[in-house]
Design a protein around this motif. Structure first.
Motif, PDB file in Angstrom:
ATOM      1  N   PRO A 214      97.300  10.773 -54.927  1.00  0.00           N
ATOM      2  CA  PRO A 214      97.483  11.568 -56.149  1.00  0.00           C
ATOM      3  C   PRO A 214      96.260  11.653 -57.051  1.00  0.00           C
ATOM      4  O   PRO A 214      96.087  12.645 -57.775  1.00  0.00           O
ATOM      5  N   GLY A 215      95.421  10.615 -57.053  1.00  0.00           N
ATOM      6  CA  GLY A 215      94.274  10.632 -57.954  1.00  0.00           C
ATOM      7  C   GLY A 215      92.953  10.414 -57.250  1.00  0.00           C
ATOM      8  O   GLY A 215      92.003   9.901 -57.857  1.00  0.00           O
ATOM      9  N   HIS A 216      92.881  10.792 -55.981  1.00  0.00           N
ATOM     10  CA  HIS A 216      91.654  10.587 -55.194  1.00  0.00           C
ATOM     11  C   HIS A 216      90.452  11.199 -55.913  1.00  0.00           C
ATOM     12  O   HIS A 216      90.485  12.336 -56.352  1.00  0.00           O
ATOM     13  N   MET A 217      89.394  10.391 -56.046  1.00  0.00           N
ATOM     14  CA  MET A 217      88.156  10.845 -56.663  1.00  0.00           C
ATOM     15  C   MET A 217      87.026  10.899 -55.646  1.00  0.00           C
ATOM     16  O   MET A 217      86.901  10.014 -54.784  1.00  0.00           O
ATOM     17  N   SER A 218      86.199  11.934 -55.739  1.00  0.00           N
ATOM     18  CA  SER A 218      84.896  11.964 -55.100  1.00  0.00           C
ATOM     19  C   SER A 218      83.864  11.777 -56.201  1.00  0.00           C
ATOM     20  O   SER A 218      84.169  11.918 -57.391  1.00  0.00           O
ATOM     21  N   TYR A 219      82.637  11.462 -55.792  1.00  0.00           N
ATOM     22  CA  TYR A 219      81.599  11.199 -56.785  1.00  0.00           C
ATOM     23  C   TYR A 219      80.333  11.981 -56.440  1.00  0.00           C
ATOM     24  O   TYR A 219      79.817  11.891 -55.327  1.00  0.00           O
ATOM     25  N   GLU A 220      79.888  12.759 -57.415  1.00  0.00           N
ATOM     26  CA  GLU A 220      78.668  13.551 -57.265  1.00  0.00           C
ATOM     27  C   GLU A 220      77.483  12.745 -57.799  1.00  0.00           C
ATOM     28  O   GLU A 220      77.490  12.315 -58.953  1.00  0.00           O
ATOM     29  N   ILE A 221      76.495  12.533 -56.945  1.00  0.00           N
ATOM     30  CA  ILE A 221      75.276  11.827 -57.331  1.00  0.00           C
ATOM     31  C   ILE A 221      74.160  12.856 -57.392  1.00  0.00           C
ATOM     32  O   ILE A 221      73.753  13.412 -56.371  1.00  0.00           O
ATOM     33  N   ALA A 222      73.688  13.142 -58.592  1.00  0.00           N
ATOM     34  CA  ALA A 222      72.681  14.185 -58.794  1.00  0.00           C
ATOM     35  C   ALA A 222      71.339  13.556 -59.153  1.00  0.00           C
ATOM     36  O   ALA A 222      71.259  12.684 -60.031  1.00  0.00           O
ATOM     37  N   THR A 223      70.300  13.977 -58.457  1.00  0.00           N
ATOM     38  CA  THR A 223      68.936  13.525 -58.731  1.00  0.00           C
ATOM     39  C   THR A 223      68.029  14.740 -58.780  1.00  0.00           C
ATOM     40  O   THR A 223      68.400  15.817 -58.298  1.00  0.00           O
TER      41      THR A 223
END
Length: 301
Positions: A214-223
């Motif tokens: 229900p609350g799955h998160m992905s994570y964006e790593i920006a450089t």
């Protein structure tokens, strides 16, 4: 971005710890930021896992084209380690010792690249399935990463710490609920709960990719030199999820939402060319998504 190193284990230890995968970690650099795929071993699953709803002929064809074994599928478990300044951030905690004997190897992988659990400054969770969080605590219910600040999505934490979840999640996942409750409760007063779009730290933002949970998160790593996405199980394998992203997988807790999320994420990643680390994508899980007509393929870096 450049590929900097792939850390191999000795032959004996590789055979014992990683029967499918013979390296502990693969690392790429984005300028001053280094991102490493770290092995937690692999899962051992029946062939029909995630393929319920396909005909025997479709399963046989898919298995032949992707060289899937007839007895047990052994998808890798790929954790992500982010090196940024004084911070050493681990995404997901692995399976620990109580889920599957073929998984729970992250401590050995970290040791192979010269990192101790005490050095992890931040521990960030994509979702609370056993292979992602049962490694939070050791056999004595002590934190495996004692100095790490813990963060995860607010919706995900609320779901798995709700006493009513066990009664509604289905019999086959009741142990998931009990295991998550046990491992998350000790952190209730200290955990950081993230909202969709919230910046976790400079350059790292949480992105809701619900459906698998229900609350799955992905994570964006920006450089300045490029972006990488830690996508957890939003794209859950390297075969049916890519060839038929609209397929409603029984491995997702909400199959229709999981399919919509997966389709949108694949299109966005193929269009952007951003790098990804997928928890169960082939090999190191580190690569890029390429469009092939209405389907997609994973190209490992």
């Amino acid at each position: 971005m450049k590929l900097t190193r792939r850390i191999f284990l000795g032959a004996a230890s590789a055979a014992a710890l990683f029967p499918v995968r013979s390296f502990a970690a693969t690392q790429i650099d984005f300028g001053d930021v280094a991102i490493t795929s770290v092995s937690d071993g692999h899962l051992s699953l029946p062939p029909a896992f995630a393929l319920t709803g396909l005909s025997p002929e479709e399963i046989a064809d898919l298995s032949a084209r992707h060289n899937l074994p007839a007895d047990l599928h052994k998808p890798p478990c790929n954790l992500t380690l982010l090196w940024q300044g004084e911070r050493l951030v681990l995404f997901d905690a692995g399976a620990g010792p109580d889920f599957m004997g073929s998984a729970g190897k992250v401590s050995a992988s970290l040791e192979a690249i010269g990192v101790s659990p005490e050095e992890i400054t931040d521990l960030v969770i994509t979702h609370a399935h056993p292979d992602h969080i049962w490694g939070l605590l050791d056999d004595f219910d002590e934190p495996v990463f004692p100095n790490a600040a813990l963060a995860m999505g607010a919706r995900e934490f609320a779901y798995w710490t709700d006493p009513g979840t066990a009664a509604t999640i289905g019999v086959e996942r009741e142990s998931f609920a009990a295991g998550a409750m046990r491992r998350l409760k000790p952190f209730a007063d200290s955990i950081r709960l993230l909202q969709d779009g919230e910046e976790l730290m400079p350059g790292v933002s949480a992105r809701l990719t619900a459906g698998h949970t229900p609350g799955h998160m992905s994570y964006e790593i920006a450089t300045p030199e490029g972006r990488l996405w830690v996508i957890g199980d939003a794209i859950g394998n390297g075969h049916i999820a890519l060839e038929r992203p609209e397929f409603e997988s029984s491995s997702d807790q909400d199959p229709p939402l999981g399919a919509r999320t997966r389709s949108a994420l694949l299109k966005a990643l193929a269009a952007s060319g951003d790098a990804v680390i997928g928890y169960h994508l082939p090999g190191s899980g580190l690569g890029r998504i390429r469009a092939e007509g209405a389907a997609f393929r994973f190209e490992e870096i």
